[in-house]
Design a protein around this motif. Structure first.
Motif, short mmCIF file in Angstrom:
data_model
loop_
_atom_site.label_atom_id
_atom_site.label_comp_id
_atom_site.label_asym_id
_atom_site.label_seq_id
_atom_site.Cartn_x
_atom_site.Cartn_y
_atom_site.Cartn_z
N LEU A 150 65.99 9.59 68.53
CA LEU A 150 65.32 8.34 68.18
C LEU A 150 64.73 7.68 69.43
CD1 LEU A 150 64.59 6.10 66.16
CD2 LEU A 150 66.88 5.14 66.54
N TYR A 151 65.50 7.64 70.50
CA TYR A 151 65.02 7.04 71.75
C TYR A 151 63.80 7.80 72.27
CZ TYR A 151 64.96 5.12 76.44
OH TYR A 151 64.56 4.50 77.61
N VAL A 152 63.88 9.11 72.22
CA VAL A 152 62.76 9.92 72.70
C VAL A 152 61.50 9.62 71.89
CG1 VAL A 152 61.88 12.28 73.00
CG2 VAL A 152 64.27 11.76 73.55
N LEU A 153 61.66 9.58 70.57
CA LEU A 153 60.49 9.34 69.72
C LEU A 153 59.88 7.98 70.02
CD1 LEU A 153 61.89 10.64 66.30
CD2 LEU A 153 60.17 11.76 67.73
N ARG A 154 60.74 6.96 70.05
CA ARG A 154 60.23 5.59 70.17
C ARG A 154 59.78 5.25 71.59
NH1 ARG A 154 60.98 1.78 66.55
NH2 ARG A 154 61.18 0.24 68.21
N GLU A 155 60.61 5.62 72.56
CA GLU A 155 60.38 5.12 73.93
C GLU A 155 59.62 6.09 74.82
OE1 GLU A 155 61.10 2.05 74.26
OE2 GLU A 155 62.33 1.87 72.44
N ARG A 156 59.63 7.36 74.48
CA ARG A 156 58.95 8.31 75.36
C ARG A 156 57.68 8.89 74.73
NH1 ARG A 156 62.20 9.36 79.67
NH2 ARG A 156 64.46 9.14 79.41
N LEU A 157 57.64 8.94 73.40
CA LEU A 157 56.52 9.62 72.76
C LEU A 157 55.65 8.69 71.92
CD1 LEU A 157 58.33 12.95 71.78
CD2 LEU A 157 56.74 12.55 73.67
N GLU A 158 55.87 7.39 72.03
CA GLU A 158 55.01 6.41 71.37
C GLU A 158 54.94 6.62 69.86
OE1 GLU A 158 51.40 6.58 73.60
OE2 GLU A 158 52.27 5.43 75.23
N LEU A 159 56.10 6.90 69.28
CA LEU A 159 56.19 7.03 67.82
C LEU A 159 57.22 6.00 67.34
CD1 LEU A 159 56.14 10.91 67.58
CD2 LEU A 159 54.41 9.37 66.62
N PRO A 160 56.82 4.74 67.20
CA PRO A 160 57.79 3.69 66.87
C PRO A 160 58.07 3.52 65.38
CG PRO A 160 55.64 2.73 67.27
CD PRO A 160 55.48 4.21 67.46
N GLY A 161 57.54 4.42 64.54
CA GLY A 161 57.75 4.26 63.10
C GLY A 161 59.22 4.31 62.73
N SER A 162 59.96 5.25 63.28
CA SER A 162 61.40 5.35 63.00
C SER A 162 62.08 4.17 63.68
CB SER A 162 61.96 6.67 63.57
OG SER A 162 61.14 7.75 63.18
N LYS A 163 62.89 3.45 62.93
CA LYS A 163 63.44 2.20 63.45
C LYS A 163 64.88 2.36 63.93
CE LYS A 163 59.84 -0.35 62.67
NZ LYS A 163 58.82 0.64 63.00
N ASN A 164 65.22 1.53 64.91
CA ASN A 164 66.59 1.51 65.43
C ASN A 164 67.27 0.24 64.93
OD1 ASN A 164 68.94 1.49 66.79
ND2 ASN A 164 68.07 1.60 68.85
N ALA A 165 68.08 0.41 63.88
CA ALA A 165 68.73 -0.77 63.32
C ALA A 165 70.24 -0.76 63.55
CB ALA A 165 68.45 -0.88 61.83
N CYS A 166 70.84 0.41 63.74
CA CYS A 166 72.30 0.41 63.96
C CYS A 166 72.73 1.37 65.06
CB CYS A 166 73.03 0.75 62.65
SG CYS A 166 72.97 2.51 62.21
N GLU A 167 71.95 2.42 65.24
CA GLU A 167 72.25 3.46 66.24
C GLU A 167 73.61 4.11 66.03
OE1 GLU A 167 71.37 1.97 70.14
OE2 GLU A 167 70.34 3.82 70.69
N GLN A 168 74.10 4.07 64.80
CA GLN A 168 75.42 4.64 64.51
C GLN A 168 75.41 5.51 63.26
OE1 GLN A 168 78.49 1.69 64.39
NE2 GLN A 168 77.73 0.64 66.17
N GLY A 169 74.25 5.85 62.75
CA GLY A 169 74.20 6.68 61.55
C GLY A 169 74.57 5.96 60.27
N GLU A 170 74.48 4.63 60.27
CA GLU A 170 74.94 3.87 59.10
C GLU A 170 73.81 3.38 58.21
OE1 GLU A 170 78.03 3.37 58.31
OE2 GLU A 170 79.05 4.02 60.12
N CYS A 171 72.59 3.26 58.74
CA CYS A 171 71.57 2.52 57.98
C CYS A 171 70.39 3.35 57.51
CB CYS A 171 71.05 1.36 58.82
SG CYS A 171 69.93 1.88 60.15
N GLY A 172 70.18 4.53 58.08
CA GLY A 172 69.09 5.40 57.63
C GLY A 172 67.70 4.99 58.09
N SER A 173 67.57 3.93 58.86
CA SER A 173 66.22 3.45 59.20
C SER A 173 65.52 4.37 60.22
CB SER A 173 66.27 2.03 59.75
OG SER A 173 66.96 2.01 60.97
N CYS A 174 66.27 5.27 60.81
CA CYS A 174 65.72 6.20 61.81
C CYS A 174 65.50 7.60 61.24
CB CYS A 174 66.69 6.28 62.97
SG CYS A 174 68.29 6.95 62.43
#
Ligand code: FES
Ligand code: FES
Length: 156
Positions: A24-48
Protein backbone atom coordinates in the motif's frame (compact mmCIF):
# COMPACT_ATOMS: atom_id res chain seq x y z
CA UNK A 1 15.66 -2.89 -3.22
CA UNK A 2 14.29 -1.97 -6.61
CA UNK A 3 10.76 -3.28 -6.96
CA UNK A 4 9.43 -4.41 -10.33
CA UNK A 5 5.73 -5.06 -10.85
CA UNK A 6 3.16 -4.90 -13.55
CA UNK A 7 0.52 -2.49 -12.30
CA UNK A 8 -2.71 -1.84 -14.19
CA UNK A 9 -1.10 -3.34 -17.28
CA UNK A 10 2.10 -1.26 -17.16
CA UNK A 11 5.57 -2.36 -16.09
CA UNK A 12 6.53 -0.20 -13.11
CA UNK A 13 9.65 0.12 -10.97
CA UNK A 14 10.19 1.72 -7.61
CA UNK A 15 13.65 2.57 -6.28
CA UNK A 16 14.91 2.47 -2.71
CA UNK A 17 12.09 0.28 -1.43
CA UNK A 18 12.52 -1.40 1.95
CA UNK A 19 11.37 -5.03 1.66
CA UNK A 20 9.31 -4.65 4.81
CA UNK A 21 7.24 -1.66 3.80
CA UNK A 22 3.71 -2.33 2.68
CA UNK A 23 2.58 -2.66 -0.88
CA UNK A 24 0.00 0.00 0.00
CA UNK A 25 2.80 2.43 0.88
CA UNK A 26 4.60 1.67 -2.37
CA UNK A 27 1.46 2.23 -4.42
CA UNK A 28 0.46 5.46 -2.71
CA UNK A 29 3.77 7.08 -1.83
CA UNK A 30 6.19 5.82 -4.46
CA UNK A 31 4.10 5.12 -7.55
CA UNK A 32 1.51 7.92 -7.42
CA UNK A 33 -1.46 5.58 -7.21
CA UNK A 34 -3.47 7.03 -4.30
CA UNK A 35 -6.75 5.27 -5.13
CA UNK A 36 -6.18 2.51 -2.57
CA UNK A 37 -6.80 4.09 0.81
CA UNK A 38 -5.00 3.72 4.12
CA UNK A 39 -7.65 3.65 6.81
CA UNK A 40 -6.38 1.13 9.36
CA UNK A 41 -3.14 -0.42 8.10
CA UNK A 42 -4.07 -3.59 9.99
CA UNK A 43 -6.14 -5.61 7.52
CA UNK A 44 -9.39 -4.65 9.23
CA UNK A 45 -11.17 -2.27 6.86
CA UNK A 46 -10.59 -3.37 3.25
CA UNK A 47 -10.06 0.18 1.98
CA UNK A 48 -6.67 -0.79 0.54
CA UNK A 49 -7.97 -3.77 -1.47
CA UNK A 50 -6.18 -4.59 -4.73
CA UNK A 51 -5.71 -7.65 -6.91
CA UNK A 52 -2.33 -9.32 -6.47
CA UNK A 53 -1.79 -11.94 -9.16
CA UNK A 54 -5.55 -12.18 -9.54
CA UNK A 55 -6.41 -12.54 -5.86
CA UNK A 56 -8.09 -9.88 -3.76
CA UNK A 57 -5.74 -8.78 -0.96
CA UNK A 58 -5.39 -6.01 1.59
CA UNK A 59 -2.34 -4.21 0.23
CA UNK A 60 -1.49 -2.93 3.72
CA UNK A 61 -0.76 -6.55 4.70
CA UNK A 62 1.44 -7.37 1.70
CA UNK A 63 5.13 -6.66 2.10
CA UNK A 64 6.79 -4.89 -0.78
CA UNK A 65 9.27 -7.76 -1.06
CA UNK A 66 6.39 -10.20 -1.55
CA UNK A 67 5.08 -8.16 -4.45
CA UNK A 68 8.29 -8.34 -6.51
CA UNK A 69 7.49 -9.59 -10.02
CA UNK A 70 3.75 -9.66 -9.37
CA UNK A 71 0.83 -8.37 -11.36
CA UNK A 72 -1.29 -5.85 -9.52
CA UNK A 73 -4.58 -4.21 -10.39
CA UNK A 74 -5.74 -1.26 -8.32
CA UNK A 75 -9.00 0.65 -8.40
CA UNK A 76 -7.37 3.00 -10.92
CA UNK A 77 -6.97 0.05 -13.26
CA UNK A 78 -10.66 -0.88 -13.37
CA UNK A 79 -11.78 2.11 -15.42
CA UNK A 80 -11.39 1.70 -19.16
CA UNK A 81 -10.58 4.14 -21.92
CA UNK A 82 -14.30 4.79 -22.31
CA UNK A 83 -14.72 5.90 -18.71
CA UNK A 84 -15.62 4.43 -15.38
CA UNK A 85 -16.16 0.72 -14.85
CA UNK A 86 -19.88 -0.22 -14.50
CA UNK A 87 -19.27 -1.02 -10.81
CA UNK A 88 -17.84 2.47 -10.30
CA UNK A 89 -20.84 3.99 -12.13
CA UNK A 90 -23.25 2.00 -9.99
CA UNK A 91 -21.66 3.25 -6.75
CA UNK A 92 -22.04 6.83 -7.94
CA UNK A 93 -25.61 6.41 -9.15
CA UNK A 94 -26.83 4.47 -6.12
CA UNK A 95 -25.33 6.98 -3.69
CA UNK A 96 -22.96 4.40 -2.24
CA UNK A 97 -20.25 7.06 -1.85
CA UNK A 98 -20.21 9.61 0.95
CA UNK A 99 -16.76 10.56 2.23
CA UNK A 100 -15.40 8.04 -0.28
CA UNK A 101 -12.67 6.68 1.93
CA UNK A 102 -13.99 3.12 1.84
CA UNK A 103 -15.19 3.31 -1.76
CA UNK A 104 -12.12 2.06 -3.66
CA UNK A 105 -12.02 -1.05 -1.48
CA UNK A 106 -15.72 -1.72 -1.91
CA UNK A 107 -15.42 -1.28 -5.65
CA UNK A 108 -12.51 -3.70 -6.01
CA UNK A 109 -14.26 -6.23 -3.73
CA UNK A 110 -17.51 -5.88 -5.69
CA UNK A 111 -15.63 -6.29 -8.96
CA UNK A 112 -14.11 -9.48 -7.56
CA UNK A 113 -17.48 -10.78 -6.38
CA UNK A 114 -19.21 -10.15 -9.71
CA UNK A 115 -16.41 -11.84 -11.62
CA UNK A 116 -16.96 -14.97 -9.54
CA UNK A 117 -20.74 -14.71 -9.22
CA UNK A 118 -22.54 -12.37 -11.60
CA UNK A 119 -25.91 -12.71 -9.84
CA UNK A 120 -25.16 -12.85 -6.11
CA UNK A 121 -27.89 -13.10 -3.52
CA UNK A 122 -28.04 -10.47 -0.78
CA UNK A 123 -26.43 -12.97 1.59
CA UNK A 124 -23.60 -13.57 -0.87
CA UNK A 125 -23.08 -9.82 -1.31
CA UNK A 126 -22.94 -9.31 2.45
CA UNK A 127 -20.48 -12.19 2.85
CA UNK A 128 -18.23 -10.94 0.02
CA UNK A 129 -18.13 -7.43 1.46
CA UNK A 130 -17.86 -8.46 5.11
CA UNK A 131 -14.20 -7.41 5.19
CA UNK A 132 -14.96 -3.85 4.05
CA UNK A 133 -15.96 -1.23 6.58
CA UNK A 134 -17.85 2.00 5.93
CA UNK A 135 -18.42 4.66 8.57
CA UNK A 136 -20.82 6.80 6.56
CA UNK A 137 -23.43 5.09 4.46
CA UNK A 138 -25.08 2.55 6.73
CA UNK A 139 -24.29 0.03 3.94
CA UNK A 140 -27.76 0.04 2.35
CA UNK A 141 -26.71 2.29 -0.54
CA UNK A 142 -23.63 0.16 -1.04
CA UNK A 143 -25.81 -2.96 -1.28
CA UNK A 144 -28.02 -1.08 -3.76
CA UNK A 145 -24.92 -0.28 -5.82
CA UNK A 146 -23.84 -3.91 -5.94
CA UNK A 147 -27.36 -5.03 -6.90
CA UNK A 148 -27.44 -2.33 -9.61
CA UNK A 149 -24.08 -3.40 -11.02
CA UNK A 150 -25.14 -7.07 -10.98
CA UNK A 151 -28.47 -6.23 -12.61
CA UNK A 152 -26.74 -4.39 -15.43
CA UNK A 153 -24.20 -7.14 -15.97
CA UNK A 154 -26.99 -9.73 -16.27
CA UNK A 155 -26.56 -13.47 -15.83
CA UNK A 156 -23.16 -14.88 -16.82
S1 FES B 1 -5.88 -0.08 5.35
FE1 FES B 1 -5.62 -2.12 4.74
S2 FES B 1 -7.29 -3.18 5.61
FE2 FES B 1 -7.48 -1.14 6.37
S1 FES C 1 -18.35 6.53 2.48
FE1 FES C 1 -17.24 7.25 4.21
S2 FES C 1 -16.37 5.45 5.05
FE2 FES C 1 -17.69 4.74 3.53
Amino acid sequence: MRLHCKINGENREAEGVWEGESLLYVLRERLELPGSKNACEQGECGSCSVYLDGSLVCSCLVLAGQAEGSEIVTVEGLAGEDGLHPVQEAFLEAGGVQCGFCTPGFIVATHDLLQRNSQPSDAEIREALAGNLCRCTGYEKILDAVRMAAGRAGPA
